[in-house]
Design a protein around this motif. Structure first.
Motif, PDB file in Angstrom:
ATOM      1  N   TYR A  11       2.367  11.197  -1.194  1.00  0.00           N
ATOM      2  CA  TYR A  11       2.024  10.264  -0.200  1.00  0.00           C
ATOM      3  C   TYR A  11       1.853  11.168   0.970  1.00  0.00           C
ATOM      4  N   ARG A  12       2.578  11.895   1.779  1.00  0.00           N
ATOM      5  CA  ARG A  12       2.507  12.608   2.874  1.00  0.00           C
ATOM      6  C   ARG A  12       1.150  13.455   3.005  1.00  0.00           C
ATOM      7  N   PRO A  13       1.073  14.445   1.875  1.00  0.00           N
ATOM      8  CA  PRO A  13      -0.269  15.170   1.880  1.00  0.00           C
ATOM      9  C   PRO A  13      -1.479  14.281   1.877  1.00  0.00           C
ATOM     10  N   PHE A  14      -1.414  13.243   0.916  1.00  0.00           N
ATOM     11  CA  PHE A  14      -2.411  12.552   0.925  1.00  0.00           C
ATOM     12  C   PHE A  14      -2.818  11.526   2.229  1.00  0.00           C
ATOM     13  N   CYS A  15      -1.922  11.170   3.015  1.00  0.00           N
ATOM     14  CA  CYS A  15      -2.228  10.775   4.141  1.00  0.00           C
ATOM     15  C   CYS A  15      -2.638  11.541   5.585  1.00  0.00           C
ATOM     16  N   LEU A  16      -2.131  12.686   5.395  1.00  0.00           N
ATOM     17  CA  LEU A  16      -2.594  13.950   6.181  1.00  0.00           C
ATOM     18  C   LEU A  16      -3.866  14.192   6.173  1.00  0.00           C
ATOM     19  N   VAL A  17      -4.294  14.380   4.839  1.00  0.00           N
ATOM     20  CA  VAL A  17      -5.898  14.704   4.535  1.00  0.00           C
ATOM     21  C   VAL A  17      -6.699  13.400   4.792  1.00  0.00           C
ATOM     22  N   LEU A  18      -6.154  12.210   4.712  1.00  0.00           N
ATOM     23  CA  LEU A  18      -6.944  11.029   4.791  1.00  0.00           C
ATOM     24  C   LEU A  18      -7.128  11.038   6.513  1.00  0.00           C
ATOM     25  N   LEU A  19      -6.192  11.217   7.262  1.00  0.00           N
ATOM     26  CA  LEU A  19      -6.266  11.504   8.732  1.00  0.00           C
ATOM     27  C   LEU A  19      -7.379  12.600   9.178  1.00  0.00           C
ATOM     28  N   CYS A  20      -7.409  13.659   8.525  1.00  0.00           N
ATOM     29  CA  CYS A  20      -8.427  14.712   8.824  1.00  0.00           C
ATOM     30  C   CYS A  20      -9.602  14.114   8.725  1.00  0.00           C
ATOM     31  N   ALA A  21      -9.794  13.355   7.200  1.00  0.00           N
ATOM     32  CA  ALA A  21     -11.127  12.862   6.967  1.00  0.00           C
ATOM     33  C   ALA A  21     -11.755  11.776   7.829  1.00  0.00           C
ATOM     34  N   LEU A  22     -10.801  10.888   8.272  1.00  0.00           N
ATOM     35  CA  LEU A  22     -11.300   9.747   9.169  1.00  0.00           C
ATOM     36  C   LEU A  22     -11.580  10.424  10.440  1.00  0.00           C
ATOM     37  N   ALA A  23     -10.716  11.238  11.036  1.00  0.00           N
ATOM     38  CA  ALA A  23     -11.050  11.944  12.152  1.00  0.00           C
ATOM     39  C   ALA A  23     -12.332  12.838  12.219  1.00  0.00           C
ATOM     40  N   GLY A  24     -12.482  13.445  11.224  1.00  0.00           N
ATOM     41  CA  GLY A  24     -13.651  14.221  11.083  1.00  0.00           C
ATOM     42  C   GLY A  24     -14.963  13.617  10.919  1.00  0.00           C
ATOM     43  N   ARG A  54      -5.209   0.900   2.120  1.00  0.00           N
ATOM     44  CA  ARG A  54      -4.075   0.564   2.777  1.00  0.00           C
ATOM     45  C   ARG A  54      -2.779  -0.175   1.957  1.00  0.00           C
ATOM     46  N   GLY A  55      -2.900  -0.355   1.004  1.00  0.00           N
ATOM     47  CA  GLY A  55      -1.958  -0.877  -0.015  1.00  0.00           C
ATOM     48  C   GLY A  55      -0.923   0.298  -0.455  1.00  0.00           C
ATOM     49  N   PHE A  56      -1.850   1.667  -0.553  1.00  0.00           N
ATOM     50  CA  PHE A  56      -0.809   2.435  -1.147  1.00  0.00           C
ATOM     51  C   PHE A  56      -0.356   3.387   0.219  1.00  0.00           C
ATOM     52  N   SER A  57      -1.150   3.665   1.307  1.00  0.00           N
ATOM     53  CA  SER A  57      -0.657   4.485   2.507  1.00  0.00           C
ATOM     54  C   SER A  57       0.079   3.722   3.554  1.00  0.00           C
ATOM     55  N   LEU A 107       3.979   9.000  -8.050  1.00  0.00           N
ATOM     56  CA  LEU A 107       3.048   9.267  -6.736  1.00  0.00           C
ATOM     57  C   LEU A 107       3.602   9.518  -5.503  1.00  0.00           C
ATOM     58  N   ALA A 108       4.706   9.142  -5.334  1.00  0.00           N
ATOM     59  CA  ALA A 108       5.392   9.280  -4.031  1.00  0.00           C
ATOM     60  C   ALA A 108       5.281  10.609  -3.350  1.00  0.00           C
ATOM     61  N   THR A 109       5.415  11.670  -4.204  1.00  0.00           N
ATOM     62  CA  THR A 109       5.581  12.922  -3.803  1.00  0.00           C
ATOM     63  C   THR A 109       4.279  13.286  -2.965  1.00  0.00           C
ATOM     64  N   ALA A 122      11.901   9.563   3.752  1.00  0.00           N
ATOM     65  CA  ALA A 122      11.295   9.499   2.410  1.00  0.00           C
ATOM     66  C   ALA A 122       9.872   8.760   2.575  1.00  0.00           C
ATOM     67  N   ALA A 123       9.063   9.008   1.536  1.00  0.00           N
ATOM     68  CA  ALA A 123       7.506   8.263   1.587  1.00  0.00           C
ATOM     69  C   ALA A 123       7.858   6.651   1.792  1.00  0.00           C
ATOM     70  N   ARG A 124       8.682   6.150   0.911  1.00  0.00           N
ATOM     71  CA  ARG A 124       8.927   4.565   1.221  1.00  0.00           C
ATOM     72  C   ARG A 124       9.167   4.221   2.578  1.00  0.00           C
ATOM     73  N   SER A 125      10.099   4.822   3.374  1.00  0.00           N
ATOM     74  CA  SER A 125      10.302   4.763   4.583  1.00  0.00           C
ATOM     75  C   SER A 125       9.153   4.833   5.506  1.00  0.00           C
ATOM     76  N   MET A 126       8.456   5.873   5.443  1.00  0.00           N
ATOM     77  CA  MET A 126       7.253   6.182   6.311  1.00  0.00           C
ATOM     78  C   MET A 126       6.216   5.194   6.196  1.00  0.00           C
ATOM     79  N   ARG A 127       5.949   4.720   5.028  1.00  0.00           N
ATOM     80  CA  ARG A 127       4.883   3.671   4.636  1.00  0.00           C
ATOM     81  C   ARG A 127       5.359   2.405   5.233  1.00  0.00           C
ATOM     82  N   GLY A 128       6.981   2.035   5.183  1.00  0.00           N
ATOM     83  CA  GLY A 128       7.305   0.752   5.589  1.00  0.00           C
ATOM     84  C   GLY A 128       7.138   0.640   7.043  1.00  0.00           C
ATOM     85  N   THR A 129       7.591   1.831   7.685  1.00  0.00           N
ATOM     86  CA  THR A 129       7.500   2.069   9.399  1.00  0.00           C
ATOM     87  C   THR A 129       5.964   1.914   9.882  1.00  0.00           C
TER      88      THR A 129
END
Length: 253
Positions: free
Chosen positions: A231-244, A29-32, A227-229, A168-175
């Motif tokens: 961020y997006r692929p990490f979160c998308l893979v995380l979503l796939c893993a959670l949904a799976g 949660r702290g990272f994503s 590590l910000a670069t 940007a990753a920081r904006s996506m995370r903040g939103t």
């Protein structure tokens, strides 16, 4: 320490296993900026039933949101966060109403399959221009509200919408942080209305808020420019893993 186990209504082994789970989920949660509840729900269901986890998770989300809100407020696209919350408030009652007429297991499975598909499309860099429009914003919030009321996966829908932007990753995370904080108010009203939030839930939530905050702090330290670069692929893979994982759990239940 026995008084702590008694207050949490857990055995010693269950207490420390749940502590490890919330610390690990707090780091993510702290990272994503999201996924705390989803990860704990997936891992801790062997310790507590969902009906007892849900009110506890409210307090953990609140503690994480308070820690992250300052940075989230500064970095967030507030117009996007407000639009998603407004759409979600409208969609939530419809989702709850649909639960009375649809097969919940099938609805959850369909919602999770759609999330996996959309996450894979984003990983493949398939563009979805409609999401950048105002109807796309409120429509995504509305669909997330329905998904929350119907299958409790509305947060994943919002994460997909935010990750589809070119921000940007920081904006996506903040939103995501701001959206989750604002959504806590709505969820507390609903839990009080249904009598889910009990004194025992409050005690357990406050106890496990401490290791959650520790995990969130560690996760925030990982969110550095280098590590910000990822961020997006990490979160998308995380979503796939959670949904799976949710799909597997649906099939086994």
């Amino acid at each position: 320490m026995s008084w702590l186990y008694d207050a949490a209504v857990l055995s010693q082994g269950e207490f420390w296993l749940l502590t490890a789970i919330v610390v690990a989920a707090g780091i993510v949660r702290g990272f994503s900026g999201f996924a705390l509840s989803a990860l704990i729900m997936a891992a801790a269901v062997i310790i507590l039933p969902p009906i007892e986890l849900i009110p506890m998770l409210w307090w953990l989300e609140l503690s994480a949101s308070l820690i992250m809100l300052k940075g989230g407020w500064a970095d967030a696209d507030r117009t996007t966060a407000y639009g998603l919350v407004i759409g979600g408030v409208i969609g939530w009652p419809i989702g709850l109403w649909l639960t009375t007429s649809l097969n919940i297991e099938m609805s959850t499975m369909i919602a999770l399959m759609v999330i996996v598909l959309l996450a894979i499309l984003q990983l493949a860099k398939v563009r979805m221009p409609f999401l950048a429009t105002r109807p796309g914003l409120y429509g995504s919030g509305f669909i997330s509200g329905i998904a929350s009321g119907l299958a409790s996966v509305g947060g994943m829908v919002v994460a997909l919408y935010v990750l589809a932007s070119d921000a940007a990753a920081r904006s996506m995370r903040g939103t995501l942080v701001l959206y989750l904080f604002l959504s806590l108010i709505m969820s507390m009203v609903i839990m009080l209305a249904f009598g889910v939030m009990t004194s025992g839930s409050v005690a357990r939530g406050l106890i496990f808020a401490i290791p959650t905050v520790f995990g969130v702090f560690l996760g925030q330290q990982l969110f550095i420019e280098r590590l910000a670069t990822y961020y997006r692929p990490f979160c998308l893979v995380l979503l796939c893993a959670l949904a799976g994982a949710g799909l597997i759990r649906t099939q086994l239940s």
